[in-house]
Design a protein around this motif. Sequence first.
Motif, short mmCIF file in Angstrom:
data_model
loop_
_atom_site.label_atom_id
_atom_site.label_comp_id
_atom_site.label_asym_id
_atom_site.label_seq_id
_atom_site.Cartn_x
_atom_site.Cartn_y
_atom_site.Cartn_z
N GLU A 110 -4.81 4.06 1.42
CA GLU A 110 -3.52 3.87 2.08
C GLU A 110 -3.34 2.42 2.51
O GLU A 110 -4.11 1.90 3.30
CB GLU A 110 -3.41 4.78 3.30
CG GLU A 110 -2.03 4.79 3.92
CD GLU A 110 -1.90 5.77 5.06
OE1 GLU A 110 -0.77 6.18 5.37
OE2 GLU A 110 -2.95 6.12 5.67
N GLY A 111 -2.32 1.76 1.96
CA GLY A 111 -2.05 0.36 2.29
C GLY A 111 -2.82 -0.62 1.43
O GLY A 111 -3.00 -1.77 1.82
N GLU A 115 2.52 -4.92 -0.62
CA GLU A 115 3.81 -4.32 -0.26
C GLU A 115 3.62 -3.10 0.63
O GLU A 115 4.30 -2.92 1.65
CB GLU A 115 4.58 -3.92 -1.53
CG GLU A 115 5.93 -3.29 -1.24
CD GLU A 115 6.64 -2.83 -2.49
OE1 GLU A 115 7.76 -2.29 -2.36
OE2 GLU A 115 6.09 -3.00 -3.60
N TRP A 116 2.68 -2.24 0.25
CA TRP A 116 2.39 -1.03 1.02
C TRP A 116 1.84 -1.40 2.39
O TRP A 116 2.23 -0.83 3.42
CB TRP A 116 1.39 -0.19 0.24
CG TRP A 116 1.21 1.22 0.70
CD1 TRP A 116 1.82 1.84 1.77
CD2 TRP A 116 0.36 2.22 0.12
NE1 TRP A 116 1.39 3.14 1.88
CE2 TRP A 116 0.50 3.40 0.89
CE3 TRP A 116 -0.51 2.22 -0.97
CZ2 TRP A 116 -0.20 4.57 0.58
CZ3 TRP A 116 -1.21 3.39 -1.27
CH2 TRP A 116 -1.05 4.54 -0.50
N ARG A 119 4.66 -2.59 4.67
CA ARG A 119 5.52 -1.50 5.12
C ARG A 119 4.88 -0.78 6.32
O ARG A 119 5.56 -0.44 7.29
CB ARG A 119 5.77 -0.50 3.98
CG ARG A 119 6.87 -0.94 3.02
CD ARG A 119 7.31 0.18 2.12
NE ARG A 119 6.31 0.46 1.09
CZ ARG A 119 5.90 1.67 0.75
NH1 ARG A 119 6.37 2.73 1.37
NH2 ARG A 119 5.02 1.84 -0.21
N LEU A 170 8.89 4.98 4.89
CA LEU A 170 7.63 5.55 4.44
C LEU A 170 7.89 6.88 3.74
O LEU A 170 9.00 7.43 3.79
CB LEU A 170 6.67 5.74 5.61
CG LEU A 170 6.21 4.46 6.33
CD1 LEU A 170 5.30 4.82 7.50
CD2 LEU A 170 5.51 3.50 5.38
N ASP A 171 6.85 7.41 3.10
CA ASP A 171 6.99 8.66 2.37
C ASP A 171 7.19 9.84 3.31
O ASP A 171 7.00 9.75 4.51
CB ASP A 171 5.74 8.90 1.52
CG ASP A 171 5.59 7.87 0.41
OD1 ASP A 171 6.62 7.28 0.01
OD2 ASP A 171 4.46 7.66 -0.05
N ASN A 302 4.82 13.12 -3.08
CA ASN A 302 4.23 12.16 -2.14
C ASN A 302 3.08 12.76 -1.33
O ASN A 302 2.72 12.24 -0.28
CB ASN A 302 5.28 11.59 -1.18
CG ASN A 302 6.24 10.66 -1.88
OD1 ASN A 302 5.84 9.88 -2.74
ND2 ASN A 302 7.52 10.75 -1.54
#
Length: 358
Positions: A110-111, A115-116, A119, A170-171, A302
């Motif tokens: 995660e991350g 870009e991720w 966010r 976010l998702d 997701n």
Amino acid sequence: ASARRCLLVAGRTIPFASPMEIPGWADLSDELLLEKKISQLGLTIADTPLQVHVQQLYDELSQKGLVFHPPCHVGDEWFVPVGIPAIFVPFFLVHERLRRLEAKMMLEVEGENPEWFMRLMRHEAAHAYAYAYQLFRKRKWQRVFGRTSAEETPQFYRPRPYSHSYVVHLDDWYAQSHPDEDFAETFAVWLTPGLDWRARFKGWKALHKLEYVDELMRSLAGQPPPHQPAYRVQDYNFLNVKLKTYYARKRKLYEDSYPDFYDRDLRALFTDAPEAASARKASHYLRQRRRALMDAVCEWTNEKKYRVHKLLARLIERCDQLDLHLKPGDATPDLPVATYITTLVMNYLFTGKFKRTK
């Protein structure tokens, strides 16, 4: 552990120790590395690619006239402690070796890309601002986003995917889960450089939330935060555990207690008829297509890859137990199988349970 952490304040890096306490830990095998405590790895944000991204967040805030730069620490996950205006970034992002281990254990990181990462940073920065300036106490904030509470964001909620009352950032339509997350997602959209949020959300009810955040942040420009409570990093980093313990807990979190497996559904997809005994086993088909099916389901839902992976593993095991085979003339039933698994995952997203289909 906190004395060996790196604190980032107002763009300055204050290192407390060298980045490694166990020499050569990055060269250990997975088995040996999992035996080490995370706190023994001497992880810091300083002198890593993450420091550049943290500085990017500070630059984005400064460009908006905001002077508070939330301190960033290494933690066990993405979070801002309740009441504490500081951001904790998951330890596995600090070092490539740990990212590889995370990918192996959880199937995703995660991350993991810039870009991720940004966010998520903008989202967490919003929580830090809410605590630093006590924004949730403002009556207009409560009218716009709802009353906050000390309760954590619920693990399960019922999002409305087509609602225009919330921004999408976010998702999993995360803004719909809690008033605090609604504000955080709205703030993150507002802060995103180069995004014309007025055009993106034109005609949406969520636009008035963005307009309010814009008004609110303009009122805070140049003002230092009035609420910066003292805290000890070690009280929040939760890193004094072995990596194997951390992953046992994390995998358990995504290993849900599913109902007894879906014999009726599996028999509808495959067959146990005697004449099909010479056909390809359903479990063999699922094993071969597991990666493609998992990627397709995760793309559309997701959902976490680890959870879908475990669901597929249980379906495969049950197909073996039921001795199911592919139906004659149906050599690659990817579409119905993917549709079925997607249905299970969406049931989970909305209800917290993988439910038997009707």
